[in-house]
Design a protein around this motif. Structure first.
Motif, PDB file in Angstrom:
ATOM      1  N   THR A 136      -5.194   5.409  -7.530  1.00  0.00           N
ATOM      2  CA  THR A 136      -3.869   5.397  -7.602  1.00  0.00           C
ATOM      3  C   THR A 136      -3.710   4.728  -8.635  1.00  0.00           C
ATOM      4  O   THR A 136      -3.514   3.225  -8.544  1.00  0.00           O
ATOM      5  N   PRO A 137      -3.743   4.496 -10.437  1.00  0.00           N
ATOM      6  CA  PRO A 137      -2.680   3.564 -11.204  1.00  0.00           C
ATOM      7  C   PRO A 137      -2.235   2.849 -11.080  1.00  0.00           C
ATOM      8  O   PRO A 137      -2.975   1.719 -11.600  1.00  0.00           O
ATOM      9  N   THR A 138      -1.372   3.597 -10.526  1.00  0.00           N
ATOM     10  CA  THR A 138       0.049   2.371 -10.256  1.00  0.00           C
ATOM     11  C   THR A 138      -0.052   1.230  -9.426  1.00  0.00           C
ATOM     12  O   THR A 138       0.836   1.239  -9.208  1.00  0.00           O
ATOM     13  N   ILE A 139      -1.360   1.145  -8.786  1.00  0.00           N
ATOM     14  CA  ILE A 139      -1.374   0.206  -7.780  1.00  0.00           C
ATOM     15  C   ILE A 139      -1.846  -1.111  -8.572  1.00  0.00           C
ATOM     16  O   ILE A 139      -1.863  -2.506  -8.288  1.00  0.00           O
ATOM     17  N   LEU A 140      -2.354  -0.811 -10.294  1.00  0.00           N
ATOM     18  CA  LEU A 140      -2.281  -3.065 -10.797  1.00  0.00           C
ATOM     19  C   LEU A 140      -0.909  -2.818 -10.996  1.00  0.00           C
ATOM     20  O   LEU A 140       0.570  -1.827 -11.802  1.00  0.00           O
ATOM     21  N   PRO A 141      -0.993  -3.857 -10.855  1.00  0.00           N
ATOM     22  CA  PRO A 141       0.485  -4.767 -11.833  1.00  0.00           C
ATOM     23  C   PRO A 141       0.367  -5.156 -12.925  1.00  0.00           C
ATOM     24  O   PRO A 141      -0.304  -4.457 -14.192  1.00  0.00           O
ATOM     25  N   PRO A 142       1.534  -5.352 -13.481  1.00  0.00           N
ATOM     26  CA  PRO A 142       1.976  -5.132 -15.152  1.00  0.00           C
ATOM     27  C   PRO A 142       1.169  -5.686 -15.845  1.00  0.00           C
ATOM     28  O   PRO A 142       0.442  -5.424 -16.966  1.00  0.00           O
ATOM     29  N   ALA A 143       0.662  -6.721 -15.308  1.00  0.00           N
ATOM     30  CA  ALA A 143      -0.359  -7.624 -16.650  1.00  0.00           C
ATOM     31  C   ALA A 143      -1.914  -7.493 -16.371  1.00  0.00           C
ATOM     32  O   ALA A 143      -2.072  -7.323 -17.315  1.00  0.00           O
ATOM     33  N   LEU A 144      -2.317  -6.812 -15.080  1.00  0.00           N
ATOM     34  CA  LEU A 144      -3.243  -5.682 -15.888  1.00  0.00           C
ATOM     35  C   LEU A 144      -3.390  -4.260 -16.247  1.00  0.00           C
ATOM     36  O   LEU A 144      -3.760  -3.755 -16.946  1.00  0.00           O
ATOM     37  N   ILE A 145      -1.595  -3.630 -15.522  1.00  0.00           N
ATOM     38  CA  ILE A 145      -1.417  -2.874 -16.927  1.00  0.00           C
ATOM     39  C   ILE A 145      -2.104  -3.198 -18.760  1.00  0.00           C
ATOM     40  O   ILE A 145      -2.681  -2.440 -19.134  1.00  0.00           O
ATOM     41  N   HIS A 146      -0.819  -4.402 -19.169  1.00  0.00           N
ATOM     42  CA  HIS A 146      -1.313  -4.887 -20.137  1.00  0.00           C
ATOM     43  C   HIS A 146      -2.979  -4.891 -20.249  1.00  0.00           C
ATOM     44  O   HIS A 146      -3.013  -4.263 -21.410  1.00  0.00           O
ATOM     45  N   ARG A 147      -3.619  -5.895 -19.419  1.00  0.00           N
ATOM     46  CA  ARG A 147      -4.790  -5.828 -20.141  1.00  0.00           C
ATOM     47  C   ARG A 147      -5.561  -4.986 -20.274  1.00  0.00           C
ATOM     48  O   ARG A 147      -6.736  -5.095 -21.047  1.00  0.00           O
ATOM     49  N   LEU A 148      -5.768  -4.103 -19.105  1.00  0.00           N
ATOM     50  CA  LEU A 148      -6.141  -2.647 -18.990  1.00  0.00           C
ATOM     51  C   LEU A 148      -6.437  -1.932 -20.880  1.00  0.00           C
ATOM     52  O   LEU A 148      -7.052  -1.514 -20.622  1.00  0.00           O
ATOM     53  N   ALA A 149      -5.394  -1.781 -21.037  1.00  0.00           N
ATOM     54  CA  ALA A 149      -5.024  -0.553 -21.818  1.00  0.00           C
ATOM     55  C   ALA A 149      -4.869  -1.343 -23.467  1.00  0.00           C
ATOM     56  O   ALA A 149      -5.504  -0.942 -24.115  1.00  0.00           O
TER      57      ALA A 149
END
Ligand SMILES: C=Cc1c2[nH]c(c1C)Cc1[nH]c(c(CCC(=O)O)c1C)Cc1[nH]c(c(C)c1CCC(=O)O)Cc1[nH]c(c(C)c1C=C)C2
Ligand SMILES: C[C@H]1O[C@@H](n2cnc3c(N)ncnc32)[C@H](O)[C@@H]1O
Ligand code: SF4
Length: 451
Positions: free
Chosen positions: A113-126
């Motif tokens: 589930t990629p959407t387990i990532l909170p917004p801050a981690l989404i930005h970091r990973l992207a």
């Protein structure tokens, strides 16, 4: 003989064959191919050809009992956060060896589930991905989304990073089926998620459904399809439930006496397919449907439909770079899979090595058989002229297999000098017919049922 009895006589319910998301299939990979091969393939990529990148997030908050994906449950974010740190290290190892100027044409986040990532981690990973492999101007970014594990902030973060396609898990809307698979997902929550995704500009929305789940019957699957249609997806995947408790241990929680029998299973798939067709969807391969204007149908119509680890795709990038635990890369020379267990993957990357541990180096004959199987899975048509053009006299190696198909499947297939075509009445047997061309059938691997 009734059509279903004819298909039964040809092995539809008894055959155990792969889904051919690759050829050879993952269970055939060997440890003879690993990080050294991975490195050699990565360093010699042609920088002029954009690549696809797949990021695997092997975490879920809930573990649905039916699920055969590689993922682990977690109630806290700390293992997820530390995993993203390791993925970033893998990306920087890749950046060090990839040729200058290489671009990313496609990015897919899956899982788990990629959407387990909170917004801050989404930005970091992207950001880490984009700095390792900068995107092309027309890149596509798709994400697998669990409607019960996402909110507007996460969707906004993904959209800001460029997400323009999404795939949501639905499986079945019936409460009794949901209870029996350990996955409660109210319709309202799913509909709100779809509305948020559309508002964020998603132009291609896929929904995943599964037939053959416990307690499913005609009325229930019909109601699920009607509800899905109100969500107006662009694409639908309708997978046959693969009950493989010897691979996916959590499936032992499913009471197999509640699973629909073979014939019911077949009729559930037919019923759902008819409903999607009546609603204007085109059939795509063995288990997908798409709106006429969706990229998947356009690819099908122009002969550009392809099959990869996510199923059917209109992706035309020749190379797929898999990042994260258990992810598989596809290079011109072959496949490499990263260490499957998250701990083993982390150990490899933290030691400064690439994580490839299994794989398969493709011979010319493998490539020809891979394309033959892909054509059958995508087009129900093995184009002999195309193979002849690409592989020359090597195509003679397929003569015996073509003959075997004709002998066994007779009037369900047509063979000419140009092509082998699986007729409409024979399409349920596609995986079985494709397996005739598989020269790597492993001993002792128990695949799921073919229907
Ligand atoms: C995201 C969901 C799924 C992935 N695989 C499956 C699903 C539903 C289904 C599946 N894959 C395999 C089996 C068992 C054999 C069969 O019936 O075909 C099933 C039910 C085999 C398999 N596929 C992959 C691997 C590595 C294997 C071997 C078994 C194993 O070690 O897990 C490739 C693969 N499958 C998925 C991904 C994300 C992936 C590549 C990274 C997901
Ligand atoms: C990624 C998608 O794979 C499908 N999926 C997950 N596990 C299974 C299984 N055992 N059988 C069939 N499909 C499955 C679900 O539809 C999920 O959304
Ligand atoms: S179906 Fe999705 S949420 Fe459920 S266990 Fe599988 S990956 Fe996780």
């Amino acid at each position: 003989m009734k059509q279903i009895d004819r298909l039964r006589a040809l092995g539809l319910f008894d055959s155990r064959v792969p889904r051919y998301t690759s050829y050879p299939t993952a269970p055939v990979f060997s440890t003879a191919v690993g990080a050294a091969f991975q490195k050699a393939q990565l360093t010699t990529l042609d920088p002029a050809a954009p690549v696809s990148v797949y990021i695997h997030i092997p975490f879920c908050e809930r573990l649905c009992w039916f699920c055969a994906c590689r993922t682990q449950g977690t109630q806290t974010l700390s293992p997820v956060e530390s995993y993203i740190g390791t993925v970033e290290k893998e990306l920087s190892l890749l950046a060090d060896i990839l040729p200058e100027g290489l671009r990313m044409g496609r990015l897919h986040w899956g899982g788990g589930t990629p959407t387990i990532l909170p917004p801050a981690l989404i930005h970091r990973l992207a950001q880490s991905i984009k700095s390792a492999v900068p995107p092309t101007t027309d890149w596509e970014f798709s994400v697998e989304i669990d409607p019960t594990m996402v909110d507007r902030e996460k969707i906004a973060a993904l959209a800001k990073e460029g997400m323009n396609r999404a795939s949501i898990g639905i499986q079945d809307f019936d409460p009794e089926v949901q209870t029996a698979i350990g996955r409660i997902q109210p319709f309202d929550v799913t509909a709100a998620c779809v509305a948020d995704l559309r508002a964020a500009g998603i132009h291609s929305l896929n929904t995943d459904l599964v037939y053959g789940l416990p307690h499913q019957d005609a009325a229930r699957i019909a109601e699920t399809v009607d509800k899905v249609l109100t969500l107006a997806p662009d694409r639908v995947a309708l997978f046959g439930y693969a009950h493989v408790p010897w691979v996916a241990k959590r499936q032992k929680l499913i009471d197999d006496t509640t699973l629909p029998g073979d014939e019911t299973r077949y009729h559930l798939a037919e019923l759902a397919a008819q409903k999607f067709q009546s609603a204007g969807f085109a059939n795509i391969g063995i288990d997908h449907f798409a709106r006429p204007q969706d990229g998947l149908n356009l690819a099908r119509n122009s002969g550009h439909l392809r099959r990869n680890f996510q199923g059917y795709t209109d992706d035309h990038c020749p190379t797929l770079i898999g990042v994260g635990a258990s992810s598989i890369s596809r290079f011109d020379g072959g496949y490499v899979q990263n260490a499957a267990a998250t701990a083993a993957y982390i150990q490899r990357i933290e030691a400064g090595d690439l994580a490839g541990t299994r794989g398969h180096q493709l011979t010319l004959i493998d490539k020809m058989r891979a394309r033959a199987i892909e054509m059958l899975m995508c087009d129900f048509r093995l184009d002999r002229t195309e193979l002849q053009h690409r592989f020359g006299s090597q195509t003679q190696q397929l003569t015996a297999d073509l003959k075997a198909v004709m002998t066994t499947y007779g009037d369900l297939v047509t063979l000419t000098d140009e092509a082998l075509v699986i007729e409409a009445e024979g399409r349920a047997l596609t995986r079985i017919i494709a397996s005739v061309f598989d020269a790597h059938k492993p001993e002792g691997v128990r695949y799921s049922q073919a229907s």
